[in-house]
Design a protein around this motif. Sequence first.
Motif, PDB file in Angstrom:
ATOM      1  N   THR A  49       0.812  -1.224   0.000  1.00  0.00           N
ATOM      2  CA  THR A  49       0.000   0.000   0.000  1.00  0.00           C
ATOM      3  C   THR A  49       0.844   1.272   0.000  1.00  0.00           C
ATOM      4  O   THR A  49       2.043   1.251   0.267  1.00  0.00           O
ATOM      5  CB  THR A  49      -0.892   0.057   1.257  1.00  0.00           C
ATOM      6  OG1 THR A  49      -0.025   0.008   2.393  1.00  0.00           O
ATOM      7  CG2 THR A  49      -1.895  -1.073   1.285  1.00  0.00           C
ATOM      8  N   CYS A  50       0.141   2.370  -0.210  1.00  0.00           N
ATOM      9  CA  CYS A  50       0.773   3.687  -0.322  1.00  0.00           C
ATOM     10  C   CYS A  50       0.046   4.642   0.615  1.00  0.00           C
ATOM     11  O   CYS A  50      -1.152   4.502   0.840  1.00  0.00           O
ATOM     12  CB  CYS A  50       0.601   4.122  -1.770  1.00  0.00           C
ATOM     13  SG  CYS A  50       0.976   5.828  -2.074  1.00  0.00           S
ATOM     14  N   SER A  51       0.760   5.625   1.145  1.00  0.00           N
ATOM     15  CA  SER A  51       0.079   6.578   2.022  1.00  0.00           C
ATOM     16  C   SER A  51      -0.209   7.881   1.299  1.00  0.00           C
ATOM     17  O   SER A  51      -0.853   8.769   1.829  1.00  0.00           O
ATOM     18  CB  SER A  51       0.940   6.864   3.254  1.00  0.00           C
ATOM     19  OG  SER A  51       2.100   7.545   2.844  1.00  0.00           O
ATOM     20  N   ALA A  56      -6.408   5.542   0.225  1.00  0.00           N
ATOM     21  CA  ALA A  56      -5.684   4.291   0.453  1.00  0.00           C
ATOM     22  C   ALA A  56      -6.589   3.272   1.141  1.00  0.00           C
ATOM     23  O   ALA A  56      -6.611   2.091   0.763  1.00  0.00           O
ATOM     24  CB  ALA A  56      -4.456   4.562   1.307  1.00  0.00           C
ATOM     25  N   ASP A  57      -7.357   3.747   2.109  1.00  0.00           N
ATOM     26  CA  ASP A  57      -8.201   2.865   2.886  1.00  0.00           C
ATOM     27  C   ASP A  57      -9.267   2.217   1.997  1.00  0.00           C
ATOM     28  O   ASP A  57      -9.477   1.007   2.016  1.00  0.00           O
ATOM     29  CB  ASP A  57      -8.855   3.685   4.003  1.00  0.00           C
ATOM     30  CG  ASP A  57      -9.760   2.834   4.853  1.00  0.00           C
ATOM     31  OD1 ASP A  57      -9.240   1.894   5.467  1.00  0.00           O
ATOM     32  OD2 ASP A  57     -10.979   3.094   4.869  1.00  0.00           O
ATOM     33  N   CYS A  81       3.384   1.515   3.055  1.00  0.00           N
ATOM     34  CA  CYS A  81       3.321   2.739   3.861  1.00  0.00           C
ATOM     35  C   CYS A  81       2.024   2.866   4.661  1.00  0.00           C
ATOM     36  O   CYS A  81       2.033   3.254   5.826  1.00  0.00           O
ATOM     37  CB  CYS A  81       3.474   3.960   2.958  1.00  0.00           C
ATOM     38  SG  CYS A  81       5.112   4.065   2.246  1.00  0.00           S
ATOM     39  N   TYR A  82       0.923   2.557   4.034  1.00  0.00           N
ATOM     40  CA  TYR A  82      -0.350   2.712   4.746  1.00  0.00           C
ATOM     41  C   TYR A  82      -0.455   1.700   5.891  1.00  0.00           C
ATOM     42  O   TYR A  82      -1.005   2.001   6.945  1.00  0.00           O
ATOM     43  CB  TYR A  82      -1.510   2.565   3.763  1.00  0.00           C
ATOM     44  CG  TYR A  82      -2.811   3.076   4.311  1.00  0.00           C
ATOM     45  CD1 TYR A  82      -2.954   4.417   4.681  1.00  0.00           C
ATOM     46  CD2 TYR A  82      -3.894   2.232   4.493  1.00  0.00           C
ATOM     47  CE1 TYR A  82      -4.127   4.889   5.219  1.00  0.00           C
ATOM     48  CE2 TYR A  82      -5.084   2.706   5.021  1.00  0.00           C
ATOM     49  CZ  TYR A  82      -5.199   4.033   5.383  1.00  0.00           C
ATOM     50  OH  TYR A  82      -6.369   4.502   5.909  1.00  0.00           O
ATOM     51  N   LEU A  85       1.313   3.193   8.740  1.00  0.00           N
ATOM     52  CA  LEU A  85       0.640   4.356   9.336  1.00  0.00           C
ATOM     53  C   LEU A  85      -0.648   3.984  10.071  1.00  0.00           C
ATOM     54  O   LEU A  85      -0.955   4.559  11.104  1.00  0.00           O
ATOM     55  CB  LEU A  85       0.294   5.379   8.244  1.00  0.00           C
ATOM     56  CG  LEU A  85       1.439   6.188   7.655  1.00  0.00           C
ATOM     57  CD1 LEU A  85       0.922   7.121   6.584  1.00  0.00           C
ATOM     58  CD2 LEU A  85       2.177   6.982   8.733  1.00  0.00           C
ATOM     59  N   LYS A  86      -1.417   3.070   9.526  1.00  0.00           N
ATOM     60  CA  LYS A  86      -2.736   2.749  10.095  1.00  0.00           C
ATOM     61  C   LYS A  86      -2.941   1.242  10.258  1.00  0.00           C
ATOM     62  O   LYS A  86      -3.876   0.668   9.675  1.00  0.00           O
ATOM     63  CB  LYS A  86      -3.836   3.299   9.155  1.00  0.00           C
ATOM     64  CG  LYS A  86      -3.829   4.805   8.929  1.00  0.00           C
ATOM     65  CD  LYS A  86      -4.580   5.503  10.052  1.00  0.00           C
ATOM     66  CE  LYS A  86      -4.438   7.006   9.982  1.00  0.00           C
ATOM     67  NZ  LYS A  86      -5.241   7.665   9.016  1.00  0.00           N
ATOM     68  N   THR A 162       3.633  12.545   4.887  1.00  0.00           N
ATOM     69  CA  THR A 162       3.578  11.457   5.867  1.00  0.00           C
ATOM     70  C   THR A 162       4.662  10.410   5.616  1.00  0.00           C
ATOM     71  O   THR A 162       4.787   9.463   6.385  1.00  0.00           O
ATOM     72  CB  THR A 162       2.215  10.722   5.800  1.00  0.00           C
ATOM     73  OG1 THR A 162       1.991  10.338   4.449  1.00  0.00           O
ATOM     74  CG2 THR A 162       1.081  11.588   6.288  1.00  0.00           C
ATOM     75  N   ALA A 166       5.931   6.916   7.566  1.00  0.00           N
ATOM     76  CA  ALA A 166       5.661   5.587   7.014  1.00  0.00           C
ATOM     77  C   ALA A 166       6.934   4.812   6.704  1.00  0.00           C
ATOM     78  O   ALA A 166       6.959   3.592   6.779  1.00  0.00           O
ATOM     79  CB  ALA A 166       4.838   5.719   5.737  1.00  0.00           C
ATOM     80  N   ARG A 340      -3.702  15.214   5.559  1.00  0.00           N
ATOM     81  CA  ARG A 340      -3.167  13.939   6.053  1.00  0.00           C
ATOM     82  C   ARG A 340      -3.061  14.017   7.573  1.00  0.00           C
ATOM     83  O   ARG A 340      -2.577  15.021   8.109  1.00  0.00           O
ATOM     84  CB  ARG A 340      -1.761  13.706   5.503  1.00  0.00           C
ATOM     85  CG  ARG A 340      -1.714  13.436   4.025  1.00  0.00           C
ATOM     86  CD  ARG A 340      -2.067  11.970   3.733  1.00  0.00           C
ATOM     87  NE  ARG A 340      -2.078  11.707   2.317  1.00  0.00           N
ATOM     88  CZ  ARG A 340      -3.126  11.913   1.522  1.00  0.00           C
ATOM     89  NH1 ARG A 340      -4.253  12.375   2.006  1.00  0.00           N
ATOM     90  NH2 ARG A 340      -3.053  11.649   0.237  1.00  0.00           N
TER      91      ARG A 340
END
Length: 424
Positions: A49-51, A56-57, A81-82, A85-86, A162, A166, A340
């Motif tokens: 994934t990418c932020s 992204a979600d 990355c995502y 981050l999450k 971000t 990430a 972001r």
Amino acid sequence: MAEARTVAFHTLGCKLNFSETSTLSRLLENEGFEKKQFDENADVYVINTCSVTDNADKECRQLVRRIQRRSPESMVVITGCYAQLKPKEIASIPGVDLVLGAAEKFNLPSHIRELTKGDSALISSCDIAEVSGFNASWSVNDRTRTFLKVQDGCDYNCSFCTIPMARGKSRSDTITNVVQHAYDLAAKSVREIVLTGVNLGDFGKGADGSKKHDESFFDLCQALDAVEGIDRYRISSIEPNLLTNEIISLVANSSKFMPHFHIPLQSGSNDILSLMRRRYKRELYTERVSLIKKLMPHAAIGVDVIVGFPGETDDHFKETFEFLHSLDISYLHVFTYSERDNTHALDIKPVVPVHVRNERNKSLRNLSYMKMQYFTELHKGQTRKVLFEGHSKNGMMEGYTDNYIKVSTPHRDEWVNQLVDWTV
Ligand code: SF4
């Protein structure tokens, strides 16, 4: 899950992610996995994934839903990355089995060995401040050109970004390793290497980010220039404050480094650059472009720019537009600012209404189109070397001139991976 033998990947985001997916795929192939297309049935699906992408979600959810519909018994691993981050948000998506953060990404094979389908997703992630080490990666699609990661992470703190959260602190490979990778790639018939990183010009801080540039990006370019077997290098993107005169001169005097630069500008207004916490003013940018064009009048220069950053008034935007209009550049990559979590830009007021952001994006995209047309027109009739790529679409093959003009022609097998004299 010893019986799993097929794996499919999906990559979101930038070239760095693509090169890392390529490496992850090779790691699993070495473990005996057979690679499948993402729309085929596979025992394991990995989404990198990418932020930076806006949704992204949403994208991640949609992809997982697609997998579940097709093969509900498959394992689903989310990384990138995502995922760093999450992790919790991603773990809560029904159907996800494992979330791998930045530190664990390259331990994918051992994680998959241990994985069993359960009711809830496992998260293997740590605080980004603890992420250390460097994993070399490269993509080899059709053996024509490859994206080689030589640097990762970033120590800057641009207020909209971000990526440092990430990907962690700035780390790099060593020159010795990169040169060895270049020889290995040459032995696989790769002819062009695109040097890739998050903040490429910051190369030289070592695998744990602690070194004080014992080796520099310039040293790296010099060493690569001497590698036999590689015909072309491109520098994917480099911050204007790190693009030194000596790097520009090296490119100008090298037959291997292509006359093609991609230099993020982000805004043509010094007020906005300072709100963005960028490390240069527009005057420095002008200097860099002038030197490049003085030494290489034929060079292509691509520019990243963000529109609709908070605080950007009509006048600021006009300044950016006029600045870009006046610069001798070839094309733009235009990004529309979007909020972001956990970034300093969230505190800057006033925010720019979304419809204004979109209008600004459109006018810069039009400008980019005109710049590109002009640049191509300027080189019409010149004979330049094109490296033709292996894949063909509707019977056509594509390639790029040294100065990044895209060329397309009916497919000819004998031209694949060859440098061909081409009249633009
Ligand atoms: S230089 Fe700025 S925009 Fe680029 S990765 Fe670092 S913080 Fe983000």
